[in-house]
Design an enzyme around this catalytic site. Structure first.
Site, PDB file in Angstrom:
ATOM      1  N   LYS A   1      27.918  55.114  59.743  1.00 54.38           N
ATOM      2  CA  LYS A   1      26.816  55.956  60.224  1.00 54.38           C
ATOM      3  C   LYS A   1      25.793  55.135  61.001  1.00 54.38           C
ATOM      4  O   LYS A   1      25.347  55.538  62.063  1.00 54.38           O
ATOM      5  CB  LYS A   1      26.093  56.643  59.042  1.00 54.38           C
ATOM      6  CG  LYS A   1      26.981  57.552  58.210  1.00 54.38           C
ATOM      7  CD  LYS A   1      26.173  58.316  57.164  1.00 54.38           C
ATOM      8  CE  LYS A   1      25.522  57.455  56.103  1.00 54.38           C
ATOM      9  NZ  LYS A   1      26.483  56.762  55.222  1.00 54.38           N
TER      10      LYS A   1
ATOM     11  N   ARG B   1      21.042  63.839  51.591  1.00 50.71           N
ATOM     12  CA  ARG B   1      22.032  63.292  50.677  1.00 50.71           C
ATOM     13  C   ARG B   1      22.124  64.075  49.380  1.00 50.71           C
ATOM     14  O   ARG B   1      22.909  63.715  48.511  1.00 50.71           O
ATOM     15  CB  ARG B   1      21.608  61.882  50.315  1.00 50.71           C
ATOM     16  CG  ARG B   1      22.599  60.839  50.756  1.00 50.71           C
ATOM     17  CD  ARG B   1      21.798  59.586  50.887  1.00 50.71           C
ATOM     18  NE  ARG B   1      22.496  58.424  50.495  1.00 50.71           N
ATOM     19  CZ  ARG B   1      22.557  57.339  51.269  1.00 50.71           C
ATOM     20  NH1 ARG B   1      22.024  57.340  52.461  1.00 50.71           N
ATOM     21  NH2 ARG B   1      23.159  56.271  50.830  1.00 50.71           N
TER      22      ARG B   1
ATOM     23  N   ARG C   1      30.818  43.327  54.619  1.00 49.53           N
ATOM     24  CA  ARG C   1      29.705  43.538  55.539  1.00 49.53           C
ATOM     25  C   ARG C   1      28.658  42.422  55.463  1.00 49.53           C
ATOM     26  O   ARG C   1      28.232  42.014  54.392  1.00 49.53           O
ATOM     27  CB  ARG C   1      29.043  44.877  55.204  1.00 49.53           C
ATOM     28  CG  ARG C   1      27.881  45.209  56.083  1.00 49.53           C
ATOM     29  CD  ARG C   1      27.620  46.676  56.115  1.00 49.53           C
ATOM     30  NE  ARG C   1      27.048  47.172  54.883  1.00 49.53           N
ATOM     31  CZ  ARG C   1      26.672  48.445  54.727  1.00 49.53           C
ATOM     32  NH1 ARG C   1      26.855  49.308  55.705  1.00 49.53           N
ATOM     33  NH2 ARG C   1      26.148  48.828  53.602  1.00 49.53           N
TER      34      ARG C   1
ATOM     35  N   ARG D   1      23.763  42.452  52.319  1.00 49.63           N
ATOM     36  CA  ARG D   1      22.752  43.330  51.747  1.00 49.63           C
ATOM     37  C   ARG D   1      22.808  43.246  50.229  1.00 49.63           C
ATOM     38  O   ARG D   1      23.878  43.123  49.658  1.00 49.63           O
ATOM     39  CB  ARG D   1      23.039  44.766  52.190  1.00 49.63           C
ATOM     40  CG  ARG D   1      21.968  45.355  53.056  1.00 49.63           C
ATOM     41  CD  ARG D   1      22.393  46.641  53.656  1.00 49.63           C
ATOM     42  NE  ARG D   1      22.614  47.682  52.655  1.00 49.63           N
ATOM     43  CZ  ARG D   1      22.917  48.928  52.950  1.00 49.63           C
ATOM     44  NH1 ARG D   1      23.059  49.275  54.212  1.00 49.63           N
ATOM     45  NH2 ARG D   1      23.108  49.815  52.014  1.00 49.63           N
TER      46      ARG D   1
ATOM     47  N   ARG E   1      27.216  53.415  44.409  1.00 55.24           N
ATOM     48  CA  ARG E   1      26.881  54.143  45.641  1.00 55.24           C
ATOM     49  C   ARG E   1      27.966  55.149  46.000  1.00 55.24           C
ATOM     50  O   ARG E   1      27.682  56.268  46.419  1.00 55.24           O
ATOM     51  CB  ARG E   1      26.679  53.146  46.795  1.00 55.24           C
ATOM     52  CG  ARG E   1      25.342  52.422  46.688  1.00 55.24           C
ATOM     53  CD  ARG E   1      25.340  51.119  47.443  1.00 55.24           C
ATOM     54  NE  ARG E   1      25.593  51.274  48.855  1.00 55.24           N
ATOM     55  CZ  ARG E   1      26.084  50.305  49.623  1.00 55.24           C
ATOM     56  NH1 ARG E   1      26.358  49.118  49.111  1.00 55.24           N
ATOM     57  NH2 ARG E   1      26.296  50.520  50.897  1.00 55.24           N
TER      58      ARG E   1
HETATM   59  P1  ADP Z   1      24.625  53.316  52.102  1.00 56.62           P
HETATM   60  O1  ADP Z   1      25.380  52.245  52.788  1.00 56.62           O
HETATM   61  O2  ADP Z   1      24.889  53.323  50.623  1.00 56.62           O
HETATM   62  O3  ADP Z   1      24.798  54.653  52.771  1.00 56.62           O
HETATM   63  P2  ADP Z   1      21.746  53.281  52.845  1.00 56.62           P
HETATM   64  O4  ADP Z   1      21.260  52.121  53.595  1.00 56.62           O
HETATM   65  O5  ADP Z   1      21.843  54.587  53.563  1.00 56.62           O
HETATM   66  O6  ADP Z   1      23.122  52.849  52.177  1.00 56.62           O
HETATM   67  O7  ADP Z   1      20.819  53.506  51.539  1.00 56.62           O
HETATM   68  C1  ADP Z   1      20.530  52.464  50.650  1.00 56.62           C
HETATM   69  C2  ADP Z   1      19.918  53.025  49.387  1.00 56.62           C
HETATM   70  O8  ADP Z   1      18.701  53.717  49.702  1.00 56.62           O
HETATM   71  C3  ADP Z   1      20.756  54.075  48.643  1.00 56.62           C
HETATM   72  O9  ADP Z   1      21.680  53.487  47.755  1.00 56.62           O
HETATM   73  C4  ADP Z   1      19.674  54.857  47.900  1.00 56.62           C
HETATM   74  O10 ADP Z   1      19.213  54.168  46.769  1.00 56.62           O
HETATM   75  C5  ADP Z   1      18.546  54.885  48.916  1.00 56.62           C
HETATM   76  N1  ADP Z   1      18.622  56.070  49.805  1.00 56.62           N
HETATM   77  C6  ADP Z   1      18.858  56.065  51.144  1.00 56.62           C
HETATM   78  N2  ADP Z   1      18.829  57.311  51.644  1.00 56.62           N
HETATM   79  C7  ADP Z   1      18.566  58.131  50.595  1.00 56.62           C
HETATM   80  C8  ADP Z   1      18.414  59.538  50.452  1.00 56.62           C
HETATM   81  N3  ADP Z   1      18.520  60.376  51.514  1.00 56.62           N
HETATM   82  N4  ADP Z   1      18.149  60.031  49.217  1.00 56.62           N
HETATM   83  C9  ADP Z   1      18.008  59.229  48.149  1.00 56.62           C
HETATM   84  N5  ADP Z   1      18.164  57.893  48.201  1.00 56.62           N
HETATM   85  C10 ADP Z   1      18.421  57.348  49.409  1.00 56.62           C
END
Ligand code: ADP
Length: 216
Positions: free
Chosen positions: A14, A89, A127, A160, A171
């Protein structure tokens, strides 16, 4: 106004696709993960509890992300559209976004990036990122020329915090339980949901598929 929602599991690409769309369409990339990480780094706007949830790969409270997104989407540079990455989400977030868009007579297009499970695991475990310029790498699938160093500025690549095995599992679990149902919700609401196979093609080829789908 173009509201593009990139939907898909962690590791589905994404962020990469959002950057390409942003460069070509000139609309901002709104990543809740990035905004939350920035808030944690700066120590402003999020509680230690929120930071701990992120570390553990658990979704943070809906109200926290909803406030961040609302604030971001209200800025002038998002007036002509935006690319949402990592939001919505949960069902509550999807309802929140739908209300926000309806109030602005805007439709959303949802791009669902579909990727095989094994590819997801390789992408997440391999990654790395350059801490200086943000260029993404994958030591398993797309390694830098020199081991662990950025091709562009020679900086040592970093992983990360949440890209370790236990947290990756959490996740993916959160995605299956809380996020995947959102797709069905959006479909039932009559939103345009376009599935794009993003398993094997390089990012540029996936991007071309998205562009073709958006033009139709
Ligand atoms: P991923 O690679 O898991 O999609 P992101 O960078 O999008 O990682 O998100 C990292 C973390 O930030 C998630 O594991 C969660 O804890 C939090 N997070 C991100 N977006 C949301 C959301 N829309 N709702 C709730 N938590 C979120």
């Amino acid at each position: 106004m173009k509201a593009i929602v990139l939907f898909g599991s962690p590791g589905s690409g994404k962020g990469t696709q959002a950057k390409l769309l942003t460069e070509c369409l000139g609309i901002p990339h709104v990543s809740t993960g990035e905004m939350l990480r920035e808030a944690v780094r700066s120590g402003r706007g999020v509680t230690p509890k929120t930071a701990a949830k992120m570390q553990a790969g658990i979704l943070v409270k809906d109200e926290v992300v909803e406030a961040l997104v609302e604030d971001r989407l209200s800025r002038p540079d998002a007036a002509n559209g935006f690319v949402l990455d990592g939001y919505p989400r949960t069902l509550a977030q999807a309802e929140h976004l739908t209300r926000w868009l309806e109030a602005r007579a805007t439709c959303e297009v949802v791009i669902h990036l579909q990727v095989d499970y094994n590819v997801i695991i390789a992408r997440l475990t391999g990654r790395r990122e350059c801490p200086r310029c943000g260029t993404p790498y994958n030591v398993l699938l797309r390694p830098p020329k020199v081991d662990e160093l950025c091709d562009l500025d020679g900086e040592k690549l970093v992983r990360r915090d949440d890209d370790n095995e236990d947290v990756i599992r959490a996740r993916l679990d959160a995605y299956e339980r809380q996020t995947r149902p959102v797709l069905e919700y959006l479909r039932t609401k009559g939103e345009r949901v376009i599935a794009v196979d993003a398993s094997n093609d390089p990012p540029e080829a996936v991007y071309q598929k998205i562009r073709r789908a958006l033009e139709n």
